[in-house]
Structures are given as structure tokens and as C-alpha cells.
Scaffold this active site. Structure first.
Site, PDB file in Angstrom:
ATOM      1  N   TYR A  35       0.824  -1.211   0.000  1.00  0.00           N
ATOM      2  CA  TYR A  35       0.000   0.000   0.000  1.00  0.00           C
ATOM      3  C   TYR A  35       0.855   1.257   0.000  1.00  0.00           C
ATOM      4  O   TYR A  35       2.069   1.194   0.190  1.00  0.00           O
ATOM      5  CB  TYR A  35      -0.946   0.004   1.206  1.00  0.00           C
ATOM      6  CG  TYR A  35      -0.291   0.317   2.537  1.00  0.00           C
ATOM      7  CD1 TYR A  35       0.526  -0.612   3.175  1.00  0.00           C
ATOM      8  CD2 TYR A  35      -0.472   1.552   3.162  1.00  0.00           C
ATOM      9  CE1 TYR A  35       1.124  -0.324   4.392  1.00  0.00           C
ATOM     10  CE2 TYR A  35       0.125   1.841   4.382  1.00  0.00           C
ATOM     11  CZ  TYR A  35       0.917   0.903   4.994  1.00  0.00           C
ATOM     12  OH  TYR A  35       1.520   1.183   6.188  1.00  0.00           O
ATOM     13  N   ARG A  54       7.708   4.011  -4.775  1.00  0.00           N
ATOM     14  CA  ARG A  54       7.852   3.070  -3.667  1.00  0.00           C
ATOM     15  C   ARG A  54       6.805   1.955  -3.783  1.00  0.00           C
ATOM     16  O   ARG A  54       7.088   0.788  -3.495  1.00  0.00           O
ATOM     17  CB  ARG A  54       7.737   3.797  -2.312  1.00  0.00           C
ATOM     18  CG  ARG A  54       8.024   2.891  -1.128  1.00  0.00           C
ATOM     19  CD  ARG A  54       8.113   3.645   0.191  1.00  0.00           C
ATOM     20  NE  ARG A  54       6.844   4.252   0.564  1.00  0.00           N
ATOM     21  CZ  ARG A  54       6.671   5.049   1.618  1.00  0.00           C
ATOM     22  NH1 ARG A  54       7.692   5.320   2.413  1.00  0.00           N
ATOM     23  NH2 ARG A  54       5.492   5.564   1.891  1.00  0.00           N
ATOM     24  N   LYS A 149       6.449  -1.958   1.959  1.00  0.00           N
ATOM     25  CA  LYS A 149       5.270  -1.350   2.590  1.00  0.00           C
ATOM     26  C   LYS A 149       4.097  -2.320   2.466  1.00  0.00           C
ATOM     27  O   LYS A 149       3.180  -2.133   1.653  1.00  0.00           O
ATOM     28  CB  LYS A 149       4.971   0.015   1.965  1.00  0.00           C
ATOM     29  CG  LYS A 149       4.153   0.919   2.875  1.00  0.00           C
ATOM     30  CD  LYS A 149       4.220   2.360   2.436  1.00  0.00           C
ATOM     31  CE  LYS A 149       3.178   3.229   3.102  1.00  0.00           C
ATOM     32  NZ  LYS A 149       3.254   3.321   4.545  1.00  0.00           N
ATOM     33  N   GLU A 182      12.278   2.340  14.222  1.00  0.00           N
ATOM     34  CA  GLU A 182      11.258   3.255  13.700  1.00  0.00           C
ATOM     35  C   GLU A 182       9.995   3.050  14.518  1.00  0.00           C
ATOM     36  O   GLU A 182       9.964   2.233  15.437  1.00  0.00           O
ATOM     37  CB  GLU A 182      10.995   3.007  12.214  1.00  0.00           C
ATOM     38  CG  GLU A 182      10.417   1.628  11.903  1.00  0.00           C
ATOM     39  CD  GLU A 182      10.037   1.441  10.437  1.00  0.00           C
ATOM     40  OE1 GLU A 182       9.879   2.440   9.713  1.00  0.00           O
ATOM     41  OE2 GLU A 182       9.872   0.281  10.031  1.00  0.00           O
ATOM     42  N   LEU A 206      11.188   1.143   7.139  1.00  0.00           N
ATOM     43  CA  LEU A 206      10.629   1.576   5.858  1.00  0.00           C
ATOM     44  C   LEU A 206      11.331   2.879   5.451  1.00  0.00           C
ATOM     45  O   LEU A 206      11.532   3.771   6.290  1.00  0.00           O
ATOM     46  CB  LEU A 206       9.125   1.838   6.006  1.00  0.00           C
ATOM     47  CG  LEU A 206       8.446   2.293   4.712  1.00  0.00           C
ATOM     48  CD1 LEU A 206       8.290   1.110   3.747  1.00  0.00           C
ATOM     49  CD2 LEU A 206       7.085   2.903   4.989  1.00  0.00           C
TER      50      LEU A 206
END
Ligand code: PLP
Length: 287
Positions: A35, A54, A149, A182, A206
Site C-alpha cells: 500500500y 515506492r 510497505k 522506527e 521503511l
């Protein structure tokens, strides 16, 4: 009457309330999909192409054929924005491998499912910006391909739920040595001895589009940047901040109940945020 929200599903737009996906879609059965989330400010997109690129990389990483070209996707995103009533919007794009009888292995070519939805862009409140956000840390329980992702977000949902339970805004994932990787839906930075420091791009994080923007802006502001593993207890750590499409940059002033630095938004964080907002305002003004 309020304008109905519209969603793009495979080959056309339908009212969001009527939009549906087959129960044997592999996104539903296996989280077999990827996504993107893009921000649009009054009709101008922040880094739309890097987001779509991406998406393409994520698709390639799990061998899904992106069903549209990037130019076609760009046009669909624009149509989706126009068909929905939000001035500042968050456009969600999801691609799954498609529909097939439930089996782990699929030996035949499948038609990927493409969905685009639009919601109002959530923004941090003035209070949050003044006090700074709060976070907790947790051992990273996610899979080993966080650079993709993926829609397989169960661990992130659990991290976020734990944050809500503890009355804070975000959970930061730690590796086994205690390095900060993260957040559940954010990248994380610290100012350590005046240097903007963040974990390097590898399979554990990411590559956030806003992360790149924050580092570019910091360099313009004369702040040195460094990508290396870092810990919360490092000497000289004075500020923390997190980046994402929906937050731009948000100061983090408390982590695991302890104040970061002076316990209020720091000057470097505020400078970076101000410069990012100036960029967004320029985008809004010039399209
Ligand atoms: N890290 C993770 C795990 C995310 O899910 C996200 C956004 O969803 C980010 C970082 C921030 O990425 P971006 O700046 O592209 O929104």
C-alpha cells in the site's frame, strides 16, 4: 445532502459504502499486498511520484505486477481526490495479488486488485505540537522485510494498541541490542550532539518519503545528518522527533515515561518542522 465518499475499485469509481472486494482476495486471506498513503494539500501532492515509485518497488519485492503504469496511477489518484470532498486529503492506494481459491501457492497469473480511497488528512493538534508527543518502546516483533510497505500490519496494530493503552502517541520498535528502529507508522530521529541521527535504510525500517524530506530540509538548515544505529541512552541526545506523511515532523518529548532532553520541543525539531511546513505552503500556493 453531504457528498458521498467515492472509492476506486479495480476498474471504476463507486460510492465507498458500496465498494467491496471478493472474500477470496489474497489481501483479505493472506495480507498478500502492499500500500501507499499520499498527502494532498488543496490539490497539490507532496512527493506523489516518490510514493508511486515506492509502491512499484513494494510490488516488485513480492512479485505482483502493478496493474497500472505510474502515469495512469497518477491520473487515478487525481480523479479520486476530485471525486471526494476534502481540501487536504490522505489518498490510500492498495494493491493485492488478486482473487483465487484459498491456497498458499498460486501457480497461475492473477489479476491484481487495485483500490484507492480518500479521507481527510489528519493533522497533529496545536496542543500536541506545543507539548510534544509521547512514545513507548517495544521489542520489534515485526517480520524481517520492513522495507516493503506491506499490508501485513498486525504487529504494527498491536504496537499502536499498546501505545493507546498506555496513553501515548506511538510505539518505537527496538532491535535486540536496544537500537531505535522506527515507529509503527513513523520514522524516528534524534538530535545527538547537534547531529540529526536516524537508523540507516535496511530491512528493519521503511524508507519513509517524509524521512527523506526531513533530512533534505535539515541539510539546507545547516544541520549535519547521520544514518547509523542509535540508542535512547546516548550521551548528548537532546531531542527526538518522528516523521510521516500525516505528521510531517512531530516532536517526541517523552519516551517510556522519561523526558527527552528538556521535555519540550527542541529548536532543531521546530526548525525542521517549520521548513517542511513552508515547503507544503509553497506547494499549496503554486500547485
Ligand atoms: N515507517 C513505517 C513502518 C510506516 O508505516 C510509515 C508510514 O506509514 C513510515 C515509516 C513513514 O513513511 P512516510 O513518510 O512515507 O509516510
Amino acid at each position: 445532502m453531504t457528498q458521498p465518499l467515492m472509492a476506486y475499485v479495480n476498474n471504476g469509481f463507486v460510492p465507498l459504502d458500496e465498494a467491496c472486494i471478493h472474500i477470496e482476495d489474497r489481501g483479505f486471506q493472506f495480507a498478500d499486498g502492499v500500500y501507499e498513503v499520499v498527502a494532498c494539500f488543496g490539490g497539490a501532492y507532496l512527493d506523489l511520484m516518490p510514493h508511486l515509485q515506492r509502491l512499484q518497488r513494494s510490488c516488485e519485492a513480492i512479485a505482483i505486477d502493478l496493474p497500472k503504469s505510474l502515469v495512469e496511477l497518477q491520473a487515478l489518484v487525481q480523479q479520486a481526490y476530485e471525486k471526494n470532498p476534502f481540501e487536504d486529503a490522505m489518498v490510500y492506494i492498495q494493491v493485492t495479488r488478486g482473487v483465487a481459491p484459498r491456497a498458499h501457492v498460486v501457480n497461475h497469473a492473477m489479476t491484481p486488485t487495485l483500490v484507492i480511497t480518500v479521507r481527510e488528512l489528519p493533522k497533529p493538534s496545536d496542543e500536541k505540537l506545543q507539548t510534544g508527543a509521547k512514545a513507548i518502546t517495544m521489542q520489534d516483533i515485526r517480520w524481517k522485510h520492513c522495507e516493503i510497505k506491506s499490508i501485513a500490519l498486525l504487529a504494527s496494530v498491536m504496537g499502536k494498541q499498546e501505545a493507546v493503552k498506555q496513553g501515548v502517541d506511538e510505539t518505537f520498535w527496538l532491535d535486540e541490542q536496544g537500537h531505535v528502529l522506527e515507529g509503527c507508522a513513523t520514522n524516528v530521529f534524534a538530535i545527538i550532539n547537534g547531529v540529526l541521527t536516524t537508523h540507516p535504510l535496511d530491512h528493519q525500517v521503511l524508507g519513509g518519503i517524509t524521512r527523506t524530506m526531513a533530512m533534505d530540509v535539515a541539510k539546507l538548515a545547516g544541520i549535519t545528518t547521520e544514518e547509523r544505529p542509535w540508542k535512547l541512552n546516548e550521551k548528548g541526545l537532546t531531542e527526538c522527533m518522528m516523521s510521516s506523511t500525516t505528521n510531517a515532523i512531530l516532536p517526541i518529548c517523552h519516551i517510556d515515561g522519561k523526558a527527552v532532553g528538556a521535555g519540550k520541543p527542541g529548536q532543531h525539531t521546530l526548525n525542521i518542522r517549520t521548513m517542511m511546513l513552508e515547503k507544503i505552503d509553497a506547494l499549496r500556493a503554486h500547485g
